[in-house]
Motif scaffolding. Structure first.
Motif, short mmCIF file in Angstrom:
data_model
loop_
_atom_site.label_atom_id
_atom_site.label_comp_id
_atom_site.label_asym_id
_atom_site.label_seq_id
_atom_site.Cartn_x
_atom_site.Cartn_y
_atom_site.Cartn_z
N ASP A 161 -4.08 -2.84 6.57
CA ASP A 161 -2.75 -2.27 6.79
C ASP A 161 -2.11 -1.82 5.48
N ASN A 162 -2.61 -2.32 4.35
CA ASN A 162 -2.09 -1.93 3.04
C ASN A 162 -2.75 -0.68 2.47
N PHE A 163 -3.85 -0.22 3.06
CA PHE A 163 -4.57 0.92 2.50
C PHE A 163 -3.65 2.11 2.25
N LYS A 164 -2.75 2.38 3.19
CA LYS A 164 -1.84 3.53 3.07
C LYS A 164 -0.95 3.44 1.83
N HIS A 165 -0.76 2.25 1.32
CA HIS A 165 0.13 2.06 0.18
C HIS A 165 -0.54 2.36 -1.16
N ASP A 212 -2.84 3.15 -8.43
CA ASP A 212 -1.88 3.04 -7.32
C ASP A 212 -1.89 1.63 -6.73
N PHE A 213 -3.06 1.00 -6.68
CA PHE A 213 -3.14 -0.38 -6.21
C PHE A 213 -2.37 -1.29 -7.16
N SER A 244 4.65 2.21 -3.16
CA SER A 244 3.71 2.73 -2.17
C SER A 244 3.55 4.23 -2.33
N VAL A 245 2.32 4.72 -2.10
CA VAL A 245 2.07 6.16 -2.10
C VAL A 245 2.19 6.73 -0.70
#
Length: 157
Positions: free
Chosen positions: A24-28, A143-144, A153-154
Motif C-alpha cells: 500500500d506504500n508503493f504509491k508513495h 523517494d523512499f 509522498s510522490v
C-alpha cells in the motif's frame, strides 16, 4: 548494463522493512506507479509475482515482478520483466548508527544493484537513452528515503 546505488536512511531497519514490504506504500515512493495486481496467492514472499503498471517518459509500461530471494531484513532480490527488458534487482540492507549532539540515531544503509538485459528494439533504446534505466532505480530509492524520513509522498505527482 549494471548499476550500483547506495542511500542511507535515518530510520532503524525494522521501520524500513515495515514500509518497504507494505505494498500500500508503493504509491508513495514509486513515482509513476499506476497500479499493481498480485498474480500469486502469496504476497511478498519468494516465488510471488505481481504485475505493475508504471507511467514512464516513454509511455505506460506493464511488467511482471517476481521475488527470487528474500532474507529480510538483510537481502531482497527480484526480477522485472517487460517486452525487451529484464531487470534483475538486488537489494541489501544493514543497520548502522550515527552520533550527533550526544544523540545516537539508528540508520539503514540500502545498497542496490540493477542489472539490465535488453532484446530487440529495447537494445537501441538502451543505447540511445541509458539514463532512462539508470536513473529510475536511484530515484525510487531517494523517494523512499523522503517517504521514510519525512512522510513525503510522490503520489499524485
Amino acid at each position: 548494463m549494471n548499476h550500483q546505488y547506495q542511500i542511507t536512511i535515518d530510520k532503524p531497519i525494522d521501520y524500513i522493512m515495515e514500509l518497504f514490504l507494505n505494498q500500500d506504500n508503493f504509491k508513495h515512493w514509486q513515482k509513476g506507479l499506476i497500479s499493481f495486481d498480485n498474480l500469486t496467492s502469496t504476497v511478498g514472499e519468494k516465488g510471488s509475482k505481481r504485475r505493475l503498471k508504471i507511467k514512464t517518459l516513454v509511455g505506460t509500461v506493464s511488467m511482471v515482478e517476481e521475488i527470487i530471494e528474500r532474507d529480510l531484513p538483510h537481502h531482497w532480490k527480484a526480477t522485472y520483466r517487460t517486452k525487451g527488458v529484464l531487470n534483475m534487482q538486488s537489494n541489501r540492507f544493514r543497520e548502522s548508527e550515527k552520533t550527533t549532539d550526544q544523540k545516537t540515531i539508528k540508520q539503514t544503509v540500502w545498497d542496490a544493484t540493477s542489472e539490465f538485459k535488453f532484446t530487440g528494439m529495447m537494445r537501441l533504446v538502451a543505447k540511445a537513452k541509458p539514463d532512462l534505466f539508470e536513473q529510475q532505480t536511484y530515484q525510487f530509492m531517494k523517494d523512499f528515503k523522503s517517504f521514510a524520513e519525512d512522510g513525503t509522498s510522490v503520489a499524485g505527482n
